[in-house]
Design a protein around this motif. Structure first.
Motif, PDB file in Angstrom:
ATOM      1  N   ARG A  30       0.619  -1.003   0.099  1.00  0.00           N
ATOM      2  CA  ARG A  30       0.088   0.057   0.071  1.00  0.00           C
ATOM      3  C   ARG A  30       0.851   1.255  -0.112  1.00  0.00           C
ATOM      4  NH1 ARG A  30      -4.307   0.427  -2.402  1.00  0.00           N
ATOM      5  NH2 ARG A  30      -4.491  -1.763  -1.730  1.00  0.00           N
TER       6      ARG A  30
ATOM      7  N   HIS B  59       2.556   1.542  -3.496  1.00  0.00           N
ATOM      8  CA  HIS B  59       1.447   2.133  -4.444  1.00  0.00           C
ATOM      9  C   HIS B  59       1.184   3.407  -4.202  1.00  0.00           C
ATOM     10  CE1 HIS B  59      -2.557   2.430  -6.242  1.00  0.00           C
ATOM     11  NE2 HIS B  59      -3.108   2.770  -4.918  1.00  0.00           N
TER      12      HIS B  59
ATOM     13  N   HIS C 123      -3.555   9.611  -0.719  1.00  0.00           N
ATOM     14  CA  HIS C 123      -4.748   9.340  -1.397  1.00  0.00           C
ATOM     15  C   HIS C 123      -5.335   8.030  -0.652  1.00  0.00           C
ATOM     16  CE1 HIS C 123      -2.860   5.941  -3.694  1.00  0.00           C
ATOM     17  NE2 HIS C 123      -4.187   5.404  -3.721  1.00  0.00           N
ATOM     18  N   ASP C 124      -4.668   6.869   0.032  1.00  0.00           N
ATOM     19  CA  ASP C 124      -5.043   5.929   0.388  1.00  0.00           C
ATOM     20  C   ASP C 124      -4.670   5.705   2.017  1.00  0.00           C
ATOM     21  OD1 ASP C 124      -6.419   4.245  -1.623  1.00  0.00           O
ATOM     22  OD2 ASP C 124      -4.647   3.234  -2.222  1.00  0.00           O
TER      23      ASP C 124
ATOM     24  N   HIS D  39     -11.730   9.740  -4.686  1.00  0.00           N
ATOM     25  CA  HIS D  39     -10.887   9.005  -5.518  1.00  0.00           C
ATOM     26  C   HIS D  39     -11.437   7.348  -5.568  1.00  0.00           C
ATOM     27  CE1 HIS D  39      -8.928   6.674  -1.933  1.00  0.00           C
ATOM     28  NE2 HIS D  39      -8.514   5.818  -2.987  1.00  0.00           N
TER      29      HIS D  39
ATOM     30  N   ASP E  73      -4.451   6.900  -9.476  1.00  0.00           N
ATOM     31  CA  ASP E  73      -4.664   5.589  -8.882  1.00  0.00           C
ATOM     32  C   ASP E  73      -4.977   4.678  -9.759  1.00  0.00           C
ATOM     33  OD1 ASP E  73      -5.113   4.026  -6.525  1.00  0.00           O
ATOM     34  OD2 ASP E  73      -7.068   4.413  -6.488  1.00  0.00           O
TER      35      ASP E  73
HETATM   36 FE   LIG Z   1      -5.084   3.611  -4.451  1.00  0.00          FE
END
Ligand SMILES: [Fe+2]
Ligand SMILES: [Fe+2]
Length: 224
Positions: free
Chosen positions: A34, A37, A66-67, A115, A137
């Protein structure tokens, strides 16, 4: 881009996302994936910003975060669908601490919030920067690793030839539809099509291998 801002954001993102290694059914490698990414998404977002002429540093920082909503231990799939909106809540105070203006922070948070499913739980605008977060993404999600992962998830290696053939045919149809999607900017759309073309080319080669794994008809002629 300012080094100090990027490093602080990276450290914050790493600390938050490493938490998910300890949640049920997870492991350290999933948390690391994660994080990796998120860094790739940041690079893609900054690349789009540079080509489109908007704020590269804020695109990079929002991409890194973003995550960040994954740092919550979700119980249900529905909760997980909210990881963009929860992520915006986690990112907001941190982004203000970095010294960005309220308007700048809100634009970045809006991009993080939308997103996953294009929906936020607060008002905002679909600016190029906001749309770029989800675009970056998606662009990362359809890169080389995905070609491997799709086969792995389908246990492709162990499927009978006929099932391999239908897997490839169905996936090709689906990805052809995806290829037609327009993203938030021209740059992102071009990058998206390039990733999809790579996937489709790979599937075409798989299809050719399947077709050549069968002796369909033996040419009957003068040749030996
Ligand atoms: Fe993502
Ligand atoms: Fe996400």
């Amino acid at each position: 881009m300012r080094e100090e801002i990027i490093r602080r954001t990276e450290a914050f993102m790493r600390a938050e996302l490493m938490k998910l290694a300890d949640y049920k059914d997870n492991n350290r490698r999933m948390a690391e994936y994660r994080i990796e990414h998120s860094i790739r998404v940041a690079h893609i977002a900054a690349d789009i910003a540079r080509k489109e002429g908007f704020d590269e540093e804020r695109a990079f920082v929002a991409g890194l975060l973003h995550d960040i909503g994954y740092s919550i231990d979700y119980e249900t799939k529905e909760d997980y669908r909210n990881h963009g909106r929860y992520g915006a809540r986690i990112a907001r105070p941190f982004l203000r601490e970095l010294g960005y203006s309220k308007a700048q922070v809100e634009e970045m948070c809006y991009g993080i919030a939308i997103h996953v499913d294009e929906k936020a739980d607060f008002a905002g605008e679909n600016t190029p920067l906001a749309l770029t977060i989800g675009d970056a993404d998606n662009i990362d999600r359809f890169d080389a690793f995905r070609a491997y992962e799709a086969l792995q998830d389908a246990e492709y290696r162990d499927l009978p030839l006929e099932e391999q053939r239908s897997f490839v045919a169905e996936r090709t149809e689906r990805l052809k539809q995806y290829r037609g999607f327009a993203l938030g900017t021209e740059t992102a759309t071009a990058m998206w099509r390039d990733k999809l073309d790579f996937q489709l080319n790979f599937l075409e080669r798989l299809k050719n291998q399947i077709e050549h794994a069968v002796i369909a008809e033996i040419p009957d002629g003068e040749g030996k």
